[in-house]
Design a protein around this motif. Sequence first.
Motif, mmCIF file in Angstrom:
data_model
loop_
_atom_site.group_PDB
_atom_site.id
_atom_site.type_symbol
_atom_site.label_atom_id
_atom_site.label_comp_id
_atom_site.label_asym_id
_atom_site.label_seq_id
_atom_site.Cartn_x
_atom_site.Cartn_y
_atom_site.Cartn_z
ATOM 1 N N PHE A 145 -3.760 39.235 88.806
ATOM 2 C CA PHE A 145 -5.158 40.259 87.554
ATOM 3 C C PHE A 145 -6.318 40.330 89.273
ATOM 4 C CE2 PHE A 145 -7.505 39.285 83.435
ATOM 5 C CZ PHE A 145 -8.659 40.209 84.191
ATOM 6 N N LEU A 146 -6.089 41.623 89.656
ATOM 7 C CA LEU A 146 -7.094 41.665 90.784
ATOM 8 C C LEU A 146 -8.520 41.557 90.303
ATOM 9 C CD1 LEU A 146 -4.593 44.590 92.228
ATOM 10 C CD2 LEU A 146 -4.514 42.296 92.309
ATOM 11 N N TRP A 184 -14.416 40.034 87.194
ATOM 12 C CA TRP A 184 -14.593 40.623 85.886
ATOM 13 C C TRP A 184 -15.015 39.425 85.050
ATOM 14 C CZ3 TRP A 184 -14.729 45.094 87.334
ATOM 15 C CH2 TRP A 184 -13.795 46.504 87.930
ATOM 16 N N GLN A 185 -14.524 38.181 85.351
ATOM 17 C CA GLN A 185 -15.211 37.620 84.641
ATOM 18 C C GLN A 185 -16.624 37.029 84.090
ATOM 19 O OE1 GLN A 185 -12.322 34.279 85.243
ATOM 20 N NE2 GLN A 185 -11.104 34.457 84.062
ATOM 21 N N ASP A 186 -17.288 37.261 85.912
ATOM 22 C CA ASP A 186 -18.594 36.983 85.904
ATOM 23 C C ASP A 186 -19.551 38.229 85.709
ATOM 24 O OD1 ASP A 186 -18.242 34.939 87.543
ATOM 25 O OD2 ASP A 186 -18.759 35.463 89.496
ATOM 26 N N HIS A 187 -18.727 39.398 85.801
ATOM 27 C CA HIS A 187 -19.724 40.628 84.896
ATOM 28 C C HIS A 187 -19.533 41.079 83.440
ATOM 29 C CE1 HIS A 187 -19.934 42.791 88.529
ATOM 30 N NE2 HIS A 187 -18.811 42.593 89.119
ATOM 31 N N ALA A 189 -23.414 42.325 82.394
ATOM 32 C CA ALA A 189 -22.538 43.984 83.466
ATOM 33 C C ALA A 189 -21.116 45.563 82.980
ATOM 34 C CB ALA A 189 -22.694 43.799 85.112
ATOM 35 N N LEU A 190 -20.517 43.794 82.945
ATOM 36 C CA LEU A 190 -19.223 44.701 82.049
ATOM 37 C C LEU A 190 -18.816 43.988 80.317
ATOM 38 C CD1 LEU A 190 -16.134 46.063 82.012
ATOM 39 C CD2 LEU A 190 -15.484 43.414 82.709
ATOM 40 N N SER A 191 -18.933 44.896 79.468
ATOM 41 C CA SER A 191 -18.851 44.432 77.966
ATOM 42 C C SER A 191 -17.753 43.805 77.567
ATOM 43 C CB SER A 191 -19.718 45.500 77.558
ATOM 44 O OG SER A 191 -20.435 46.250 77.818
ATOM 45 N N ARG A 192 -16.521 44.923 77.705
ATOM 46 C CA ARG A 192 -15.219 44.355 77.211
ATOM 47 C C ARG A 192 -13.972 44.318 78.235
ATOM 48 N NH1 ARG A 192 -13.771 46.535 71.503
ATOM 49 N NH2 ARG A 192 -12.247 45.463 72.477
#
Length: 591
Positions: free
Chosen positions: A488-489, A494-497, A502-505
Motif C-alpha cells: 500500500f504505497l 493518504w490517510q492523513d489527506h 485534501a483527499l475526499s475518498r
Amino acid sequence: MPAVPFLPKNAPFTAEEIDVLNGLVQRSTPLQRSWLSGFLAGLDAAQGQVAGAVAPAPAPRAREPLTILYGSESGNAETLALKAKKLAAKQNFDAKVVDMADADLSSLAKVKNLIVYISTWGEGDPPQRAEDFYKALLAEDAPRFEGVRFAVLALGDTAYVNFCQTGREIDTRLEALGGNRVHARQDLDLDFQKQAAAWTDKALEVLAPAEPATTVVHVDFKGPGAEDDEERFTAENPIEAEITDLINLNGTGSSRETWHAEFAVEDPAFVYKPGDAIGLYPENDPELADELLEVVGLSGDAALKQKLLRNLDITTVSRPLVDAYAKLTGRTDVAKLLEGDALARFTADHQLIDVFATYPEKLSADQLAGLLRPLPGRLYSVASSLKAHPGEAHLCVGAVRWSSHGRTRKGVTSTYLADRRKVGDKARIYIKPNRHFGLPADGNTPIIMIGAGTGVAPYRGFIEERAENGDSGKSWLFFGERNFSYDFLYQLEWQDHLESGALSRIDVAFSRDQPEKIYVQHRLWERRDEIQGWIADGAHIYVCGDEKGMAKDVDATLVKILAEAAKSDEDAGRAKLKELTKAGRYQRDVY
C-alpha cells in the motif's frame, strides 16, 4: 593619422560619451553596426517611441504561411513543433502550431506549407491524441493534398521493431494524396535533439519563398518584463542533484520493490508542476559492462569501460544494431535475425549481451562503441508538489529484476537507484513538461485519479498541490497493488489527506489478497453510478500506469460505464470518452 570622429560635436551626448561612442563605432565591423542599428530600432519600437523625420521604410515582405502539425505521446514532438514555430517566426513565416488531436483534415489539405513532427508509440502505434487524425488520414475518403508542400520528421525508439512506423506511414500517405514532399523524412531515435534541429533548419530553408539577395540582420529583442519560456534543465542540459532520501516503500515479504527517491535542487530555475516528468540519467551495471567487454575480447580496457558505464546503451537490442553487426562481421546467421518476426521473438527475452554471446566475434574498442547508441535518460512521473517541497523533486521507482536464459536481468535506471546509489550521492536529472496531464485550472473541479503500483506517483503531487493551494474540489483515488500488508504505497500519507479533507475518498484493489484477482477496473465498475455522477459534475479523470495492462482495461471499463449511462450503447460510450479526452477531462500518462 588621427581617427576621424563618426559623431559630430553637436550630437545629443556629452563630450565624454561622444568619445566613447566614436571609439566603439570605429572599431566595429559593418555587420556589428548593422546589428546595432536593428537593435536600436527594436528598442524604440518596444518602448513605443517614434524616430524623427526619416525616409519611410519599405513595405514589409508578405509573411509566408506555415502550418506545423504534431502528434506526441511524451511531449517530444510537441516541443520540437513549438521550437520550430519560434525559428520560423524569425524567418518571416506566419507559422501556427496544430495538435493532431485538434486538427481538421479538410482544412489541412488546403494549406500551402506543412511540417509534421510525429512520434511512434509502443509497437508502431500513433500517439493516443493522434489516433483519430491518423485513422482519418489513412481512410479511403481522406481529402486530397494537391499542392501542399510538406516535410515529415519521425521520432521513435530503435528498441521497438516498428521503429518510426507512424511517421513513415504519414509521410507515404501525404505523398499518395498528392502532397509535394520538399524535404526528405528523417527517422530519429531517442537522441534526436541535434539531428532534429538540423532537419528543421533545412525544412524551413526549402519551404521559404525566393527573395531578393539582401542582407537581413535579425535582432531577438525582448522588451521589459519579457520572459524566456525555454526550459533550463532539459535532456541536453541536466542538473546534478543530491539524493537526500531513498526508501523502499514495500514491506518485508513483498514480491515488489518500490523506491521513493528524493532529490535536492538548489537552483530556483528548476521548476516543475504536478503531472510533469523528471528524467534521470543512469549509469550501467559495472558487472554487465565487464561481461560485455569479456565477450567481445576487450577485458581490461578501463577507458572503454567508463564510456560503457556512463555514455552508451549496453542492454537494448535494436534493428540498426543487429544490421550493423551483421555487416561488420559478415555473419549470415546474424542477418537472419532481421527476417520476418525473428528479431521481435529474439528481443522478447534477450538483451544485447545475448547477441554478442550467441554470435561471438572479437571487436575493437571503436567497433564496439560504434555499434551502441547513447544511453538515454528514463522518465518518471514526478511524485511531489514543488509548493509542498521547495527545492526538491520526488520519484517513485519500481525496481525491475527478472531472469531469462540463465542470466539475471536488471532494469538499468531502477537498479541504478536501488543498488548503486545512496543518500548523499549525486545524480543527473532534468524536467520533461507534460502539457496534457495536469490538474484543472479551477481548484474547485472534482478529480478522479486511477493508478496501480508506481502509477500512483503523480497523484501524490496532485493532492499535495491542492492541499497547499487550499483547493476545495473533491478528489477520488483508485489505487491497485498486490497485497494490502506489503504494497500500500504512501498509505499513511493518504490517510492523513483523508483526515484533512485534501483527499475526499479512496478505493483500493489488492489483487492477491483473495482467491479471485481484483483490479482497479473492477472497483470502477462497482462504483459506476457514483462515477457517472462525478462526471456529470464536471470531474476530470486521470489514468497513470502500464498501457498494455491496467490502462487498457480501465479505458474499456470507462467506455462501459459511459455506455450504461447511454442505454448500453457502446459506441455512444466510446464517443463520450473521446469527447472527454478532447475537452481535456480524460488524461492519461501511460508507459
